[in-house]
Scaffold this active site. Structure first.
Site, PDB file in Angstrom:
ATOM      1  N   ASP A  64       0.812  -1.223   0.000  1.00 39.73           N
ATOM      2  CA  ASP A  64       0.000   0.000   0.000  1.00 39.73           C
ATOM      3  C   ASP A  64       0.846   1.275   0.000  1.00 39.73           C
ATOM      4  O   ASP A  64       0.411   2.316   0.492  1.00 39.73           O
ATOM      5  CB  ASP A  64      -0.976   0.036   1.194  1.00 39.73           C
ATOM      6  CG  ASP A  64      -1.958  -1.118   1.174  1.00 39.73           C
ATOM      7  OD1 ASP A  64      -2.634  -1.280   0.139  1.00 39.73           O
ATOM      8  OD2 ASP A  64      -2.041  -1.863   2.167  1.00 39.73           O
ATOM      9  N   HIS A 100      -3.876  -2.341  -6.945  1.00 40.96           N
ATOM     10  CA  HIS A 100      -3.279  -1.047  -7.248  1.00 40.96           C
ATOM     11  C   HIS A 100      -4.395  -0.074  -7.594  1.00 40.96           C
ATOM     12  O   HIS A 100      -5.172  -0.307  -8.507  1.00 40.96           O
ATOM     13  CB  HIS A 100      -2.301  -1.167  -8.416  1.00 40.96           C
ATOM     14  CG  HIS A 100      -1.017  -1.812  -8.018  1.00 40.96           C
ATOM     15  ND1 HIS A 100      -0.050  -2.186  -8.915  1.00 40.96           N
ATOM     16  CD2 HIS A 100      -0.544  -2.141  -6.808  1.00 40.96           C
ATOM     17  CE1 HIS A 100       0.962  -2.709  -8.261  1.00 40.96           C
ATOM     18  NE2 HIS A 100       0.686  -2.708  -6.984  1.00 40.96           N
TER      19      HIS A 100
HETATM   20  P1  IMP Z   1      -2.375 -12.735   2.123  1.00 38.56           P
HETATM   21  O1  IMP Z   1      -1.405 -12.193   1.144  1.00 38.56           O
HETATM   22  O2  IMP Z   1      -3.810 -12.560   1.728  1.00 38.56           O
HETATM   23  O3  IMP Z   1      -2.057 -14.144   2.539  1.00 38.56           O
HETATM   24  O4  IMP Z   1      -2.217 -11.864   3.467  1.00 38.56           O
HETATM   25  C1  IMP Z   1      -1.044 -11.922   4.267  1.00 38.56           C
HETATM   26  C2  IMP Z   1      -0.700 -10.565   4.837  1.00 38.56           C
HETATM   27  O5  IMP Z   1      -0.257  -9.706   3.789  1.00 38.56           O
HETATM   28  C3  IMP Z   1      -1.877  -9.822   5.486  1.00 38.56           C
HETATM   29  O6  IMP Z   1      -1.381  -9.026   6.552  1.00 38.56           O
HETATM   30  C4  IMP Z   1      -2.368  -8.915   4.367  1.00 38.56           C
HETATM   31  O7  IMP Z   1      -3.042  -7.789   4.865  1.00 38.56           O
HETATM   32  C5  IMP Z   1      -1.049  -8.526   3.741  1.00 38.56           C
HETATM   33  N1  IMP Z   1      -1.160  -8.123   2.328  1.00 38.56           N
HETATM   34  C6  IMP Z   1      -1.286  -8.934   1.265  1.00 38.56           C
HETATM   35  N2  IMP Z   1      -1.308  -8.218   0.128  1.00 38.56           N
HETATM   36  C7  IMP Z   1      -1.175  -6.931   0.479  1.00 38.56           C
HETATM   37  C8  IMP Z   1      -1.089  -5.700  -0.267  1.00 38.56           C
HETATM   38  O8  IMP Z   1      -1.118  -5.661  -1.499  1.00 38.56           O
HETATM   39  N3  IMP Z   1      -0.963  -4.558   0.470  1.00 38.56           N
HETATM   40  C9  IMP Z   1      -0.876  -4.583   1.822  1.00 38.56           C
HETATM   41  N4  IMP Z   1      -0.939  -5.693   2.540  1.00 38.56           N
HETATM   42  C10 IMP Z   1      -1.085  -6.863   1.880  1.00 38.56           C
HETATM   43 MG    MG Z   2      -1.816  -2.220  -3.052  1.00 43.78          MG
END
Ligand code: IMP
Ligand code: MG
Length: 431
Positions: A13, A41
């Protein structure tokens, strides 16, 4: 530079979407190399908001080729929905511009079911995943039981493999996770519909990219998530299930070292994180709430409110090292307007010692104490500034301090949400 990667230097983010979208204008090809639709995005183009999850940001620029590499995991239905939405909004007219790796893995509904059931059962130990099944899909990849897009070429074999996987996952869902099994017939039917549409995108993306680079094309590799969410280098287990650092570009596309000319790290002028896990410079209370509101700090993948913190220099130095950063794009500087003083974490105190970068063992981040320096704020609106020299003095000093602390030259500074609201010190494709 001809081949450039953009990676998140924090917890995702960071505003990569806007920077990638800007740089896509100068690239011929835009490539996703890891992650899935857990990434999102957000882009604002001519006042219209787009959220891209799987399709590379090049899709919003006519004529750019978009590649989804082998390192990704792709929910086929989510991908087709995203393509349909882009088409409805008059983008992405030419289907031949999208190339999807035969070696990428499919995210299936049972992955989502397992992801969600596990998080629910974990209670206080939950990771706070996006719930899109990304972790379970990468597990299958490593377990060598995953389904790849290549499998779609033979419909019978694909069906067999799908059936076997569904039987196994349903047994696990019921017996271990005490969750509802998935509907095998429904999944098979939706994949039958999707298959016909997906086949046209499949290709050997590694070969395609290798030829394109040899032919002098400019390639932009679009990272998802961020360094601290990397499965190896992040705050394990509070991470995502892929490598999101710059070296993942190579394994995630099938290119060799030397094919990546430079890496641009993206960092906010402060810090945010979503989901659980350590966050040394986290702040709570009214100031955090007002930054969240001012910066619209809600995760684009799930809409969850983000946790807010001060800029963390030891963490940025670590990201610079792990990714071999050529430059830093500092985003959302405008959000700090009106805050005085602004704090910057310059080092950590940990077990009686001062650390300029991360102490050994990522779990140390649970107990480090940030050492802060206070800097003077500014009140002027930054939205129309296009050169560092035109920033209010204290904003310029803040940017210079961050460059000094991280040892990475500032390549860009974001001063607003739109494509145009950016100070470009050095465009990596022109470097
Ligand atoms: P997962 O990728 O859904 O398995 O989530 C694992 C961790 O990564 C969690 O804390 C999510 O919030 C974080 N996360 C996954 N993708 C993003 C992203 O694109 N931006 C911010 N946090 C992410
Ligand atoms: Mg993002």
């Amino acid at each position: 530079m001809k081949t450039v990667a953009v990676v998140g230097a924090q917890w995702g983010d960071e505003g990569k979407g806007k920077i990638v979208d800007m740089l896509a204008a100068d690239a011929d090809i835009v490539v996703r190399f890891q992650g899935g639709n857990n990434a999102a995005h957000t882009l604002v183009v001519d006042g219209e908001k787009f959220v891209l999850r799987l399709v590379p940001a090049g899709a919003l620029h006519p004529g750019k080729i978009c590649v989804i590499g082998n390192g990704t995991v792709v929910d086929p239905v989510a991908l087709l929905d995203e393509i349909d939405d882009l088409k409805r909004r008059r983008h992405f007219a030419d289907e031949t511009l999208l190339k999807l790796s035969c070696e990428a893995h499919l995210v299936m509904p049972y992955h989502r079911a397992i992801d969600r059931a596990r998080e629910q059962r974990a209670g206080a130990r939950a990771i706070g995943t996006t719930g899109f099944g990304i972790g379970p899909a990468y597990e299958d990849k490593v377990a060598r039981s995953g389904i790849r897009f290549d499998d779609l070429h033979d419909a019978r074999k694909f069906d067999d493999k799908l059936k076997r996987n569904i039987a196994e996952k349903n047994a696990y869902l019921k017996a271990v996770l005490k969750a509802k099994p998935v509907n095998g017939a429904e999944i098979a039917a939706s994949m039958k519909r999707a298959r016909r549409r997906l086949l046209r995108y499949l290709c050997d993306t590694g070969e395609f990219l290798s030829d394109a680079i040899a032919g002098g094309k400019r390639v932009l590799f679009e990272g998802a998530h961020g360094t601290m969410l990397d499965i190896d280098h992040g705050t394990y287990p509070y991470v995502t299930s892929s490598n999101c650092v710059a070296s993942a570009v190579l394994a995630g596309t099938g290119l060799g070292p030397g094919k990546l000319d430079g890496v641009l790290g993206i960092s906010k002028a402060y810090a945010t994180r979503v989901g659980a896990g350590p966050f040394p410079t986290e702040m709570k209370g009214r100031l955090a709430d007002s930054i969240r509101e001012e910066g619209v700090e809600f995760g684009s993948a799930t809409g969850r409110p983000l946790r807010i913190g001060w800029f963390d220099a030891p963490l940025a130095r670590y990201a610079a090292r792990v990714n071999g950063l050529w430059g830093l794009a500092l985003t959302k500087l405008d959000v700090l307007t009106g805050i005085d003083p602004i704090k910057v974490c310059v080092a950590y105190q940990y077990k009686g010692k001062r650390y300029e970068t991360l102490p050994p063992g990522r779990s140390a981040l649970e107990s480090v104490k940030p050492i802060y320096e206070e800097m003077r704020g500014w009140t002027e609106d930054l939205g129309s500034v296009r050169a560092l020299a035109d920033l209010p003095e204290s904003a310029r000093l803040y940017v210079e301090r961050i460059a000094g602390l991280t040892g990475v030259p500032i390549a860009m500074v974001g001063v607003g949400a739109s494509r145009e609201a950016t100070i470009v010190v050095q465009n990596p494709f022109l470097a």
